[in-house]
Write an enzyme that holds these catalytic residues in place. Sequence first.
Site, short mmCIF file in Angstrom:
data_model
loop_
_atom_site.label_atom_id
_atom_site.label_comp_id
_atom_site.label_asym_id
_atom_site.label_seq_id
_atom_site.Cartn_x
_atom_site.Cartn_y
_atom_site.Cartn_z
N ASP A 225 -14.72 3.58 8.77
CA ASP A 225 -13.65 4.50 8.35
C ASP A 225 -14.15 5.44 7.26
O ASP A 225 -13.83 6.62 7.25
CB ASP A 225 -12.43 3.72 7.87
N SER B 225 -6.97 4.68 10.26
CA SER B 225 -7.81 4.73 9.07
C SER B 225 -7.22 3.83 7.97
O SER B 225 -7.90 2.96 7.41
CB SER B 225 -7.91 6.18 8.59
N LYS C 87 -8.48 -0.54 6.77
CA LYS C 87 -8.80 -1.05 5.44
C LYS C 87 -7.85 -2.18 5.05
O LYS C 87 -8.25 -3.17 4.46
CB LYS C 87 -8.71 0.09 4.41
N HIS D 100 0.84 -1.20 0.00
CA HIS D 100 0.00 0.00 0.00
C HIS D 100 0.87 1.24 0.00
O HIS D 100 1.86 1.31 0.73
CB HIS D 100 -0.89 -0.01 1.25
N ARG E 171 -13.98 13.77 9.09
CA ARG E 171 -12.69 14.41 9.44
C ARG E 171 -12.29 15.39 8.35
O ARG E 171 -11.72 16.46 8.63
CB ARG E 171 -11.61 13.34 9.61
N1 URA Z 1 -5.65 8.12 3.88
C1 URA Z 1 -6.57 7.38 4.55
O1 URA Z 1 -7.02 6.35 4.07
N2 URA Z 1 -6.96 7.83 5.76
C2 URA Z 1 -6.49 8.95 6.34
O2 URA Z 1 -6.89 9.27 7.44
C3 URA Z 1 -5.55 9.71 5.62
C4 URA Z 1 -5.14 9.27 4.39
#
Ligand code: URA
Length: 434
Positions: A161, A183, A187, A82, A168
């Site tokens: 999320d 966050s 995932k 990632h 956010r």
């Molecule tokens: N990317 C994400 O998936 N989450 C965040 O909080 C910031 C960047």
Amino acid sequence: MRMYDIISKKKHGKSLSREEIQFWVNGYTRGDIPDYQISALMMAICFQGMDETETLDLTLAMRDSGEVLDLSGIHGTKVDKHSTGGVGDKTSLILGPMVASLGIPVAKMSGRGLGHTGGTIDKLECFPGFSTALSKEKFCQNVNQIKIAIMGQTGSLAPADKKLYALRDVTATVDQLSLIASSIMSKKLAANADAIVLDVKTGNGAFMKKEEDAFALAREMVQIGKNAGKQMAAVVTDMDQPLGRAVGNSLEVKEAVLALNGLGPSDLMEVVYALGKEMVLAAGRAETPEEARALLEQTIKTKAALDKFAEFVEVQSGDKRFVYQPELLPVGKIQLQVLNNEEGFISRIYAEEIGLASLVLGGGRITKESEIDLSVGILLNKKRGDRVNPGDVLATIYANDMERAKDAYGKIVCAFQIQKEPAENISMIKGVVR
Ligand code: URA
């Protein structure tokens, strides 16, 4: 339990228990707790922070708010990679086939591009017919058969999320390290590979502008992953200029194919090998980084990775002729050269500006629903460290609309920073966190 008490507790700098975290994450996902209370809590977390246990509990609660993929049907150590997002980042297109051609299962979830950064799914869709809408069964079957599958991120993974990130985003509470780490990791943990290799970008085109913040984020994500039982590594890499020379979907795919033919630009390949080594080590295919690198180099020399890429494109319904004849990939009809007017050395290329230029050309999304033009983009003829004279071509714009090309021109000229003295050699790899 009352949401008011949870907000107040965090406001006073106390740690929240697992039960309290599960209470607000589940309540918010169901719609029982309103945005204004979660906004207040997010702001309290921004000021007071979260400790390691709270961060893990939040990540797991968000992971468990939706589906956790069952990859048990795939044999071997599944690896995922990632990136925190950059400009010109086509490493997944190169690394996936390299690693898979060594027999290591690559089970990857990818997203689409948004704003000035690109996404792997858009790039793969440059191959006519290519589909990332795989069922879970087909995804596992493909990984077992050819060792690689890439699937579009589904809304069923970590829905908490999704909701929280959107909130956010509009309440100035994105830039808190533990919130970002939880966050991203929620995932990744829902996608459920055994080993996760993270590319944490730092520099002007990255989310984390400062190197120390990138390392702090890398450490936090590695710790969460380990606490959740995953093998983890994070490589902190440079994003003070776009990665490689190509920015824009089709152009980036062409560059990835060049790389698989052994002709990748050195900065891009440095990042590819650094991440690839971690993937190979995590899968237990090599004992040392040197051995891992030698194995990866062989996949390029023998064209095994190129053939694996073609096989992968074909299995996901894409036209594999484009892998062997990348000149078939569409490029913008208008080509406009960006000319230099100073003498000196390139010290920096503002990656965000180049990403925005690509966005202006139509190659990126302003909103999630935007249609994008896969054929437009920018080829950087010069990179950091290069000596330049007036009249030299700094970059070539590929566009389908002259007005947009002119708009992009202005952004690209401003992105190049030129100095009189030779630029210092900046390493692409800032460090590895394991
Ligand atoms: N990317 C994400 O998936 N989450 C965040 O909080 C910031 C960047």
